[in-house]
Scaffold this active site. Structure first.
Site, PDB file in Angstrom:
ATOM      1  N   HIS A  77      46.812  32.490  41.420  1.00 17.72           N
ATOM      2  CA  HIS A  77      47.012  33.930  41.610  1.00 17.72           C
ATOM      3  C   HIS A  77      47.089  34.287  43.099  1.00 17.72           C
ATOM      4  O   HIS A  77      47.425  35.407  43.443  1.00 17.72           O
ATOM      5  CB  HIS A  77      45.820  34.669  40.970  1.00 17.72           C
ATOM      6  N   ASN A 111      43.581  43.833  41.057  1.00 22.48           N
ATOM      7  CA  ASN A 111      43.944  44.993  40.227  1.00 22.48           C
ATOM      8  C   ASN A 111      43.858  46.326  40.964  1.00 22.48           C
ATOM      9  O   ASN A 111      44.161  47.367  40.408  1.00 22.48           O
ATOM     10  CB  ASN A 111      43.118  45.019  38.932  1.00 22.48           C
ATOM     11  N   ASN A 123      48.693  42.361  37.413  1.00 21.14           N
ATOM     12  CA  ASN A 123      47.809  43.480  37.780  1.00 21.14           C
ATOM     13  C   ASN A 123      48.029  44.003  39.189  1.00 21.14           C
ATOM     14  O   ASN A 123      47.892  45.193  39.449  1.00 21.14           O
ATOM     15  CB  ASN A 123      46.343  43.059  37.650  1.00 21.14           C
ATOM     16  N   ASP A 131      52.744  35.955  42.458  1.00 25.12           N
ATOM     17  CA  ASP A 131      52.885  34.824  41.542  1.00 25.12           C
ATOM     18  C   ASP A 131      53.546  35.322  40.264  1.00 25.12           C
ATOM     19  O   ASP A 131      53.469  36.503  39.940  1.00 25.12           O
ATOM     20  CB  ASP A 131      51.514  34.222  41.227  1.00 25.12           C
TER      21      ASP A 131
END
Length: 188
Positions: free
Chosen positions: A19, A63, A109, A88
């Site tokens: 991520h 997020n 997110n 990503d």
């Protein structure tokens, strides 16, 4: 002026996780490691082709990435077409990438937060494939680390990502998409 955003999660435990490829790519692009901090982000200014470029890595966790982005966009009055987000992408294989604009968050997110905070999705994205493993819970998968083979693929791609970011800065989105979105990278 252009704003280049690398997405990731801050903190040692997230270093080099899937991520965090946005952080990894922007770190390779930055000319040195001296980052400053404001508005809950690490940032640095560079000059490329006589244009001021701001690089940022939000420190809000993924997020809430949009909160930091919005501060920079508002303060520097950056038009949306001058923004590139490095993210990503689970739907692309490792080793592949796409440059897109006007696309949905695709469940990402960080992107969702940026779209929510800016009120638009018409900013450019460099989507970097991290593949997907359907046998592992997605959250665990994206927070896992690249294996050696994957890491080697990225080590070979960083120069290409630097080219793409530079092209976005100097030639704009359309030319960059035409040059770097080759058919062989089409996985949609």
């Amino acid at each position: 002026m252009k704003l280049i955003i690398g997405l990731g999660n801050p903190g040692q435990e997230y270093t080099n996780t899937r991520h965090n490829i946005g952080f990894m790519v922007i770190d390779h692009f930055a000319s040195d490691s001296n980052w400053s901090k404001k508005w809950n982000a690490l940032y640095k200014e560079e000059t490329i082709n006589n244009e001021k470029i701001i690089l940022i890595k939000p420190l809000t966790y993924m997020n809430l990435s949009g909160q930091a982005v919005k501060e920079f966009v508002n303060f520097y009055k950056i038009p949306l077409e001058n923004i590139l987000v490095i993210q990503d992408d689970l739907d692309l294989e490792v080793g592949t990438y796409r440059i897109k604009t006007n696309s949905s968050s695709g469940g990402h997110n960080g992107i969702k937060s940026i779209i929510d905070c800016l009120g638009h999705n018409n900013f450019a994205r460099l989507k970097i494939g991290i593949s997907n493993n359907k046998k592992i819970d997605t959250k665990d998968y994206v927070l896992g680390r690249f294996n050696q083979e994957e890491q080697a693929i990225f080590d070979n791609l960083y120069a290409k990502f630097n080219e793409i970011i530079t092209s976005f800065i100097t030639s704009g989105l359309d030319k960059t998409m035409n040059k770097y979105n080759t058919r062989s990278h089409h996985h949609e």
